[in-house]
Design a protein around this motif. Structure first.
Motif, PDB file in Angstrom:
ATOM      1  N   THR A 233       0.843  -1.186   0.000  1.00  0.00           N
ATOM      2  CA  THR A 233       0.000   0.000   0.000  1.00  0.00           C
ATOM      3  C   THR A 233       0.882   1.240   0.000  1.00  0.00           C
ATOM      4  O   THR A 233       1.843   1.322   0.763  1.00  0.00           O
ATOM      5  CB  THR A 233      -0.912   0.021   1.245  1.00  0.00           C
ATOM      6  N   LEU A 234       0.529   2.183  -0.874  1.00  0.00           N
ATOM      7  CA  LEU A 234       1.201   3.483  -0.927  1.00  0.00           C
ATOM      8  C   LEU A 234       0.183   4.554  -0.562  1.00  0.00           C
ATOM      9  O   LEU A 234      -0.964   4.500  -1.021  1.00  0.00           O
ATOM     10  CB  LEU A 234       1.738   3.762  -2.325  1.00  0.00           C
ATOM     11  N   GLU A 235       0.608   5.540   0.226  1.00  0.00           N
ATOM     12  CA  GLU A 235      -0.238   6.678   0.563  1.00  0.00           C
ATOM     13  C   GLU A 235       0.507   7.957   0.213  1.00  0.00           C
ATOM     14  O   GLU A 235       1.693   8.086   0.510  1.00  0.00           O
ATOM     15  CB  GLU A 235      -0.580   6.684   2.053  1.00  0.00           C
ATOM     16  N   THR A 236      -0.197   8.899  -0.421  1.00  0.00           N
ATOM     17  CA  THR A 236       0.441  10.156  -0.799  1.00  0.00           C
ATOM     18  C   THR A 236      -0.563  11.295  -0.784  1.00  0.00           C
ATOM     19  O   THR A 236      -1.773  11.067  -0.882  1.00  0.00           O
ATOM     20  CB  THR A 236       1.109  10.050  -2.185  1.00  0.00           C
ATOM     21  N   GLU A 237      -0.044  12.484  -0.662  1.00  0.00           N
ATOM     22  CA  GLU A 237      -0.816  13.707  -0.828  1.00  0.00           C
ATOM     23  C   GLU A 237       0.099  14.690  -1.537  1.00  0.00           C
ATOM     24  O   GLU A 237       1.253  14.864  -1.135  1.00  0.00           O
ATOM     25  CB  GLU A 237      -1.264  14.268   0.522  1.00  0.00           C
ATOM     26  N   PHE A 238      -0.413  15.309  -2.610  1.00  0.00           N
ATOM     27  CA  PHE A 238       0.395  16.264  -3.349  1.00  0.00           C
ATOM     28  C   PHE A 238      -0.495  17.359  -3.905  1.00  0.00           C
ATOM     29  O   PHE A 238      -1.714  17.226  -3.951  1.00  0.00           O
ATOM     30  CB  PHE A 238       1.216  15.585  -4.451  1.00  0.00           C
ATOM     31  N   ILE A 239       0.133  18.449  -4.320  1.00  0.00           N
ATOM     32  CA  ILE A 239      -0.567  19.643  -4.787  1.00  0.00           C
ATOM     33  C   ILE A 239      -0.416  19.770  -6.303  1.00  0.00           C
ATOM     34  O   ILE A 239       0.660  19.542  -6.845  1.00  0.00           O
ATOM     35  CB  ILE A 239       0.035  20.910  -4.114  1.00  0.00           C
ATOM     36  N   VAL A 240      -1.523  20.165  -6.962  1.00  0.00           N
ATOM     37  CA  VAL A 240      -1.534  20.389  -8.402  1.00  0.00           C
ATOM     38  C   VAL A 240      -2.124  21.771  -8.664  1.00  0.00           C
ATOM     39  O   VAL A 240      -3.127  22.139  -8.056  1.00  0.00           O
ATOM     40  CB  VAL A 240      -2.387  19.319  -9.119  1.00  0.00           C
ATOM     41  N   ASP A 241      -1.487  22.517  -9.552  1.00  0.00           N
ATOM     42  CA  ASP A 241      -2.043  23.795  -9.996  1.00  0.00           C
ATOM     43  C   ASP A 241      -2.906  23.504 -11.213  1.00  0.00           C
ATOM     44  O   ASP A 241      -2.400  23.177 -12.288  1.00  0.00           O
ATOM     45  CB  ASP A 241      -0.920  24.769 -10.348  1.00  0.00           C
ATOM     46  N   ARG A 242      -4.215  23.615 -11.068  1.00  0.00           N
ATOM     47  CA  ARG A 242      -5.134  23.257 -12.154  1.00  0.00           C
ATOM     48  C   ARG A 242      -4.908  24.109 -13.400  1.00  0.00           C
ATOM     49  O   ARG A 242      -5.162  23.663 -14.510  1.00  0.00           O
ATOM     50  CB  ARG A 242      -6.582  23.304 -11.690  1.00  0.00           C
ATOM     51  N   ALA A 243      -4.389  25.324 -13.234  1.00  0.00           N
ATOM     52  CA  ALA A 243      -4.110  26.191 -14.390  1.00  0.00           C
ATOM     53  C   ALA A 243      -3.040  25.585 -15.292  1.00  0.00           C
ATOM     54  O   ALA A 243      -3.048  25.814 -16.498  1.00  0.00           O
ATOM     55  CB  ALA A 243      -3.692  27.580 -13.923  1.00  0.00           C
ATOM     56  N   ASP A 244      -2.137  24.774 -14.722  1.00  0.00           N
ATOM     57  CA  ASP A 244      -1.103  24.104 -15.519  1.00  0.00           C
ATOM     58  C   ASP A 244      -1.696  23.113 -16.518  1.00  0.00           C
ATOM     59  O   ASP A 244      -1.033  22.695 -17.455  1.00  0.00           O
ATOM     60  CB  ASP A 244      -0.119  23.347 -14.622  1.00  0.00           C
ATOM     61  N   TYR A 245      -2.953  22.734 -16.282  1.00  0.00           N
ATOM     62  CA  TYR A 245      -3.617  21.750 -17.132  1.00  0.00           C
ATOM     63  C   TYR A 245      -4.813  22.350 -17.874  1.00  0.00           C
ATOM     64  O   TYR A 245      -5.737  21.634 -18.259  1.00  0.00           O
ATOM     65  CB  TYR A 245      -4.037  20.541 -16.286  1.00  0.00           C
ATOM     66  N   GLY A 246      -4.784  23.647 -18.074  1.00  0.00           N
ATOM     67  CA  GLY A 246      -5.799  24.311 -18.879  1.00  0.00           C
ATOM     68  C   GLY A 246      -7.135  24.506 -18.191  1.00  0.00           C
ATOM     69  O   GLY A 246      -8.142  24.717 -18.862  1.00  0.00           O
ATOM     70  N   MET A 247      -7.147  24.445 -16.875  1.00  0.00           N
ATOM     71  CA  MET A 247      -8.397  24.643 -16.140  1.00  0.00           C
ATOM     72  C   MET A 247      -8.353  25.991 -15.425  1.00  0.00           C
ATOM     73  O   MET A 247      -8.149  26.070 -14.222  1.00  0.00           O
ATOM     74  CB  MET A 247      -8.622  23.501 -15.147  1.00  0.00           C
ATOM     75  N   GLY A 248      -8.554  27.043 -16.197  1.00  0.00           N
ATOM     76  CA  GLY A 248      -8.445  28.385 -15.653  1.00  0.00           C
ATOM     77  C   GLY A 248      -9.763  29.028 -15.273  1.00  0.00           C
ATOM     78  O   GLY A 248      -9.785  30.163 -14.823  1.00  0.00           O
ATOM     79  N   TRP A 249     -10.884  28.316 -15.435  1.00  0.00           N
ATOM     80  CA  TRP A 249     -12.190  28.897 -15.116  1.00  0.00           C
ATOM     81  C   TRP A 249     -12.198  29.365 -13.669  1.00  0.00           C
ATOM     82  O   TRP A 249     -11.823  28.628 -12.759  1.00  0.00           O
ATOM     83  CB  TRP A 249     -13.302  27.863 -15.336  1.00  0.00           C
ATOM     84  N   ASN A 250     -12.596  30.611 -13.468  1.00  0.00           N
ATOM     85  CA  ASN A 250     -12.569  31.198 -12.127  1.00  0.00           C
ATOM     86  C   ASN A 250     -13.550  32.360 -12.076  1.00  0.00           C
ATOM     87  O   ASN A 250     -13.151  33.514 -11.943  1.00  0.00           O
ATOM     88  CB  ASN A 250     -11.154  31.653 -11.783  1.00  0.00           C
ATOM     89  N   GLN A 251     -14.829  32.073 -12.182  1.00  0.00           N
ATOM     90  CA  GLN A 251     -15.864  33.109 -12.205  1.00  0.00           C
ATOM     91  C   GLN A 251     -15.808  33.964 -10.942  1.00  0.00           C
ATOM     92  O   GLN A 251     -15.820  33.462  -9.826  1.00  0.00           O
ATOM     93  CB  GLN A 251     -17.242  32.471 -12.343  1.00  0.00           C
ATOM     94  N   LEU A 252     -15.710  35.260 -11.147  1.00  0.00           N
ATOM     95  CA  LEU A 252     -15.669  36.248 -10.067  1.00  0.00           C
ATOM     96  C   LEU A 252     -14.538  36.005  -9.064  1.00  0.00           C
ATOM     97  O   LEU A 252     -14.616  36.409  -7.917  1.00  0.00           O
ATOM     98  CB  LEU A 252     -17.014  36.291  -9.327  1.00  0.00           C
ATOM     99  N   GLY A 253     -13.498  35.315  -9.493  1.00  0.00           N
ATOM    100  CA  GLY A 253     -12.358  35.058  -8.603  1.00  0.00           C
ATOM    101  C   GLY A 253     -12.672  34.113  -7.462  1.00  0.00           C
ATOM    102  O   GLY A 253     -11.980  34.126  -6.448  1.00  0.00           O
TER     103      GLY A 253
END
Length: 172
Positions: free
Chosen positions: A132-152
């Motif tokens: 068993t492997l356990e992990t937690e990591f952070i991803v910047d969604r903007a790096d993958y073309g997910m920039g939608w951010n209505q009204l910030g």
């Protein structure tokens, strides 16, 4: 590791594994959480102790317990499931570090965009038949073309958590 992992082919045990994400929204006041219900994976441990493999998520299986939000997440504003139905993490190398820690490097592909990623995983259980492997990591969604951010409303990064249990593949 305190217990060595056997060489050979390993398959992801979906019934004992989880992949989830969380993202702050509503100007950081609300945390949206979701889990992927459908995914698969496989890997190989080589005789020198190195490992490689792939974990693939079915994006349409993401469930945040809010049907309207889930539909929006599947749209072109976010994951664009119609054109990119899978998220793939291709492990290029996994190296044992101090204690029960593994350093993992690979390529994360979301919406057809691949980026290198490195993460640390702990190995709370390993043996001849399962690991068993356990992990937690952070991803910047903007790096993958997910920039939608209505009204910030959506700021910050997405946290991915995974508990992945692999079992020895049956040999023919």
């Amino acid at each position: 590791m305190t217990v060595a992992v056997e060489t050979g082919t390993w398959q992801l045990d979906r019934t004992a594994s989880t992949v989830a994400l969380k993202q702050k929204t509503m100007w950081g006041l609300v945390t949206v959480k979701g889990t992927f219900a459908t995914f698969h994976g496989e890997g190989e441990v080589l005789s020198d102790g190195s490992a490689h493999g792939t974990v693939t998520l079915d994006v349409a299986s993401l469930d945040t317990k809010h049907e309207k939000r889930d539909k929006h997440l599947r749209s072109a504003d976010f994951f664009d499931v119609d054109n990119h139905p899978q998220i793939t993490f291709a492990v290029r190398a996994a190296e044992l570090r101090a204690g029960d820690t593994v350093h993992v490097t690979g390529q994360l592909t979301v919406r057809g965009i691949s980026r290198p990623i490195s993460l640390t995983a702990s190995v709370p259980q390993a043996g001849a038949a399962a690991a068993t492997l356990e992990t937690e990591f952070i991803v910047d969604r903007a790096d993958y073309g997910m920039g939608w951010n209505q009204l910030g409303m959506m700021r910050g990064l997405t946290t991915v958590t995974a508990t992945l249990r692999f079992v020895r593949a049956a040999t023919a």
